[in-house]
Scaffold this motif. Structure first.
Motif, PDB file in Angstrom:
ATOM      1  N   MET A   9       0.827  -1.197   0.000  1.00 24.57           N
ATOM      2  CA  MET A   9       0.000   0.000   0.000  1.00 24.57           C
ATOM      3  C   MET A   9       0.868   1.256   0.000  1.00 24.57           C
ATOM      4  SD  MET A   9      -2.797   1.808   0.422  1.00 24.57           S
ATOM      5  CE  MET A   9      -3.316   3.255   1.254  1.00 24.57           C
ATOM      6  N   GLU A  34     -13.883   1.417   3.717  1.00 20.89           N
ATOM      7  CA  GLU A  34     -14.005   0.000   3.388  1.00 20.89           C
ATOM      8  C   GLU A  34     -15.331  -0.338   2.748  1.00 20.89           C
ATOM      9  OE1 GLU A  34     -12.779  -2.594   6.497  1.00 20.89           O
ATOM     10  OE2 GLU A  34     -11.107  -1.315   7.084  1.00 20.89           O
ATOM     11  N   PHE A  62       0.452   4.197  -2.837  1.00 23.97           N
ATOM     12  CA  PHE A  62      -0.063   5.526  -2.534  1.00 23.97           C
ATOM     13  C   PHE A  62       0.924   6.623  -2.919  1.00 23.97           C
ATOM     14  CE2 PHE A  62      -0.674   9.165   0.283  1.00 23.97           C
ATOM     15  CZ  PHE A  62      -1.979   9.485  -0.040  1.00 23.97           C
ATOM     16  N   ALA A  74      -7.182   9.663  -1.841  1.00 27.28           N
ATOM     17  CA  ALA A  74      -7.252   8.225  -1.577  1.00 27.28           C
ATOM     18  C   ALA A  74      -8.507   7.927  -0.782  1.00 27.28           C
ATOM     19  CB  ALA A  74      -6.026   7.766  -0.805  1.00 27.28           C
ATOM     20  N   ASN A  75      -9.245   6.925  -1.211  1.00 33.69           N
ATOM     21  CA  ASN A  75     -10.432   6.476  -0.504  1.00 33.69           C
ATOM     22  C   ASN A  75     -10.009   5.433   0.517  1.00 33.69           C
ATOM     23  OD1 ASN A  75     -12.861   5.545   0.423  1.00 33.69           O
ATOM     24  ND2 ASN A  75     -13.692   5.041  -1.586  1.00 33.69           N
ATOM     25  N   LYS A  76      -9.988   5.815   1.787  1.00 31.39           N
ATOM     26  CA  LYS A  76      -9.558   4.908   2.844  1.00 31.39           C
ATOM     27  C   LYS A  76     -10.714   4.124   3.438  1.00 31.39           C
ATOM     28  CE  LYS A  76      -5.818   5.179   4.312  1.00 31.39           C
ATOM     29  NZ  LYS A  76      -4.595   4.443   4.099  1.00 31.39           N
ATOM     30  N   GLU A 135      -9.074  10.875   1.892  1.00 25.68           N
ATOM     31  CA  GLU A 135      -7.923  11.656   2.326  1.00 25.68           C
ATOM     32  C   GLU A 135      -7.298  12.292   1.097  1.00 25.68           C
ATOM     33  OE1 GLU A 135      -5.274   9.305   4.670  1.00 25.68           O
ATOM     34  OE2 GLU A 135      -6.846   8.702   6.060  1.00 25.68           O
ATOM     35  N   SER A 169     -13.924   9.448   4.687  1.00 29.84           N
ATOM     36  CA  SER A 169     -12.917   8.443   4.398  1.00 29.84           C
ATOM     37  C   SER A 169     -12.031   8.812   3.209  1.00 29.84           C
ATOM     38  CB  SER A 169     -13.589   7.095   4.130  1.00 29.84           C
ATOM     39  OG  SER A 169     -14.461   7.195   3.019  1.00 29.84           O
TER      40      SER A 169
END
Length: 54
Positions: A1, A51, A5, A47-49, A31, A29
């Motif tokens: 990851m 779930e 990123f 970034a889509n953190k 960032e 979520s």
């Protein structure tokens, strides 16, 4: 990851780029961070953190 990123940052943010904004540590979520390159262009990394999928 970690590599996945940061690789886009190295691809679009030129040496000497300065971070000018960040708004990813609130309740959502997504960032993100914005850099200004020495030539004045802007780079937005998001970034889509989360779930959950929609």
């Amino acid at each position: 990851m970690y590599y996945t990123f940061f690789n886009p940052i190295n691809k679009f943010a030129a040496p000497g780029a300065v971070r000018i904004d960040s708004s990813g540590f609130g309740g959502g979520s997504i960032e993100n961070v914005v850099y200004r390159n020495p030539d004045g262009s802007l780079v937005l990394i998001a970034a889509n953190k989360g779930e959950e999928t929609e």
